[in-house]
Design a protein around this motif. Structure first.
Motif, PDB file in Angstrom:
ATOM      1  N   ARG A 184       8.171  14.874  47.843  1.00  0.00           N
ATOM      2  CA  ARG A 184       9.310  14.837  46.774  1.00  0.00           C
ATOM      3  C   ARG A 184       9.328  13.102  47.339  1.00  0.00           C
ATOM      4  NH1 ARG A 184      13.477  18.323  50.178  1.00  0.00           N
ATOM      5  NH2 ARG A 184      14.958  16.814  48.426  1.00  0.00           N
TER       6      ARG A 184
ATOM      7  N   ASP B 233      18.619   4.825  53.820  1.00  0.00           N
ATOM      8  CA  ASP B 233      19.034   6.263  54.157  1.00  0.00           C
ATOM      9  C   ASP B 233      20.043   6.131  54.813  1.00  0.00           C
ATOM     10  OD1 ASP B 233      18.025   5.669  56.167  1.00  0.00           O
ATOM     11  OD2 ASP B 233      16.987   8.406  56.205  1.00  0.00           O
TER      12      ASP B 233
ATOM     13  N   LEU C  97      12.185  10.407  45.816  1.00  0.00           N
ATOM     14  CA  LEU C  97      13.294   9.803  46.493  1.00  0.00           C
ATOM     15  C   LEU C  97      15.230  10.718  46.592  1.00  0.00           C
ATOM     16  CD1 LEU C  97      12.719   5.790  46.513  1.00  0.00           C
ATOM     17  CD2 LEU C  97      12.568   7.463  48.609  1.00  0.00           C
ATOM     18  N   ASP C  98      15.788  10.952  46.858  1.00  0.00           N
ATOM     19  CA  ASP C  98      17.399  11.192  46.197  1.00  0.00           C
ATOM     20  C   ASP C  98      17.724  10.252  45.759  1.00  0.00           C
ATOM     21  OD1 ASP C  98      19.497   9.857  48.173  1.00  0.00           O
ATOM     22  OD2 ASP C  98      17.949  10.754  49.871  1.00  0.00           O
ATOM     23  N   GLU C  99      18.803  11.310  44.608  1.00  0.00           N
ATOM     24  CA  GLU C  99      19.649   9.994  43.797  1.00  0.00           C
ATOM     25  C   GLU C  99      20.463   8.784  44.380  1.00  0.00           C
ATOM     26  OE1 GLU C  99      18.510   9.942  40.678  1.00  0.00           O
ATOM     27  OE2 GLU C  99      17.225  11.241  40.396  1.00  0.00           O
ATOM     28  N   ALA C 100      20.818   9.242  45.780  1.00  0.00           N
ATOM     29  CA  ALA C 100      21.547   7.873  46.800  1.00  0.00           C
ATOM     30  C   ALA C 100      20.881   6.771  47.143  1.00  0.00           C
ATOM     31  CB  ALA C 100      22.340   8.779  47.597  1.00  0.00           C
ATOM     32  N   THR C 101      19.590   7.308  46.968  1.00  0.00           N
ATOM     33  CA  THR C 101      18.994   6.118  47.847  1.00  0.00           C
ATOM     34  C   THR C 101      18.133   5.416  46.829  1.00  0.00           C
ATOM     35  OG1 THR C 101      18.312   7.320  49.962  1.00  0.00           O
ATOM     36  CG2 THR C 101      16.688   5.808  49.798  1.00  0.00           C
ATOM     37  N   ARG C 102      18.446   6.091  45.668  1.00  0.00           N
ATOM     38  CA  ARG C 102      17.613   5.291  44.442  1.00  0.00           C
ATOM     39  C   ARG C 102      18.662   4.504  43.972  1.00  0.00           C
ATOM     40  NH1 ARG C 102      13.619   7.123  40.587  1.00  0.00           N
ATOM     41  NH2 ARG C 102      12.595   8.814  41.817  1.00  0.00           N
TER      42      ARG C 102
ATOM     43  N   GLN D 259       8.105   6.940  44.687  1.00  0.00           N
ATOM     44  CA  GLN D 259       9.593   6.171  46.093  1.00  0.00           C
ATOM     45  C   GLN D 259       9.367   5.046  45.304  1.00  0.00           C
ATOM     46  OE1 GLN D 259       9.197   8.196  48.256  1.00  0.00           O
ATOM     47  NE2 GLN D 259       7.821   9.189  48.524  1.00  0.00           N
TER      48      GLN D 259
ATOM     49  N   ASP E 262      12.640   2.867  42.837  1.00  0.00           N
ATOM     50  CA  ASP E 262      13.758   3.614  42.238  1.00  0.00           C
ATOM     51  C   ASP E 262      13.852   3.572  40.717  1.00  0.00           C
ATOM     52  OD1 ASP E 262      14.780   0.480  40.246  1.00  0.00           O
ATOM     53  OD2 ASP E 262      14.452  -0.561  42.267  1.00  0.00           O
TER      54      ASP E 262
END
Length: 230
Positions: free
Chosen positions: A127, A196, A129-134, A89, A91
Motif C-alpha cells: 500500500r 506520519d 502513502l495515505d493522502e495526509a502523509t503525501r 511511496q 508524494d
C-alpha cells in the motif's frame, strides 16, 4: 572495462553529482585513486570542463551537455522497476513526474528495448502513502528545496505533543516510514521526525541560510562519527 568506457563513466558520474571525490569514483569504477587522477587530468586536457582538484573533489562546469544517451534493454528494465517500486511511496508531485520521465525515456527506445522494459514482471504491491502523509511530504520536500522554516505540531513516541520551529534539511525513506531531519530551534540541535506523526504543518515565509553546525553536511558528519565510534 576499456579506458574509453571508464572515461565516459567518469563524466557521467561527475555531471550527476554536486561534488564527486576521487575516492567515490575509484570505488564505483573499481580502480585505484591514482588511476582516477590520471583519467580526470586526461579529460581536462581534452577540454571537458571539470573543475576541482585531487584531494578536494570534482564538479562539472555549468552548461556542459552530452549527446542523448541510448539505454540497453536491461537498463530500461531497471528504470521501469525503480519507478514502479518508488511510486507508491512518493508524494503526488514526484509520482507524476516520475511517470512522465519514464514515458519520455520509453518513447525514444528502440522497439526491442521498449518491449523488454514494458513487459517487465516486477511490481510494487504494498500500500502506498495515505493522502495526509503525501501532502506533508510534498510540503517538506518543497520547503527543504526553498529553505523555508517550518512551524509544526508533533506527536512524539511518548504521545506528547510539542510545537516547534525547524529548519528542514532532508527527507529519508525507511521502508514503510518517511522521516525528515531538521535543525530544531526549540532543542537547539538536530532532530528527526516521522512524517506520519506531524499533526499540523505550516511553511513559514521566513527562510534560513546555512550556518556552521546547523547544516545537512554537519548532521552527516555527526552520524558518520557515531558509526565510527560504534
Amino acid at each position: 572495462m576499456r579506458r574509453a568506457d571508464r572515461l565516459f563513466q567518469i563524466v557521467q558520474l561527475i555531471r550527476g553529482r554536486r561534488l564527486t571525490t576521487a575516492e567515490f569514483l575509484a570505488q564505483r569504477l573499481e580502480v585505484s585513486i591514482r588511476t582516477v587522477y590520471r583519467d580526470v587530468a586526461a579529460l581536462q586536457q581534452q577540454g571537458v570542463p571539470i573543475d576541482g582538484e585531487a584531494g578536494v573533489g570534482y564538479r562539472m562546469r555549468v552548461g556542459f551537455e552530452l549527446p542523448p544517451l541510448m539505454f540497453s534493454a536491461e537498463e530500461a528494465q531497471s528504470l521501469v522497476a525503480a519507478v514502479r517500486l518508488a511510486q507508491p511511496q512518493l508524494d503526488a508531485v514526484l509520482e507524476q513526474r516520475a511517470e512522465e520521465a519514464l514515458s519520455k525515456i520509453l518513447a525514444v527506445l528502440p522497439g526491442t528495448a521498449r518491449a523488454a522494459a514494458e513487459s517487465l514482471t516486477v511490481y510494487a504491491l504494498q500500500r502506498g502513502l495515505d493522502e495526509a502523509t503525501r501532502a506533508r511530504l510534498t510540503q517538506l520536500r518543497q520547503a527543504t528545496e526553498s529553505r523555508n522554516k517550518l512551524r509544526l505540531s508533533y506527536l512524539d513516541l511518548n504521545e506528547q505533543t510539542t510545537s516547534r520551529v525547524v529548519r528542514p534539511l532532508a527527507c529519508f525513506f525507511w521502508g514503510p516510514v518517511w522521516t525528515f531531519s531538521a535543525w530544531c530551534e526549540l532543542r537547539e540541535d538536530f532532530r528527526s521526525f516521522r512524517v506520519d506523526r506531524v499533526q499540523q504543518l505550516e511553511v513559514m515565509d521566513e527562510r534560513f541560510r546555512d550556518e556552521p553546525g546547523k547544516t545537512l553536511a554537519d548532521l552527516q558528519r555527526l552520524d558518520s562519527a557515531r558509526e565510527d565510534w560504534a
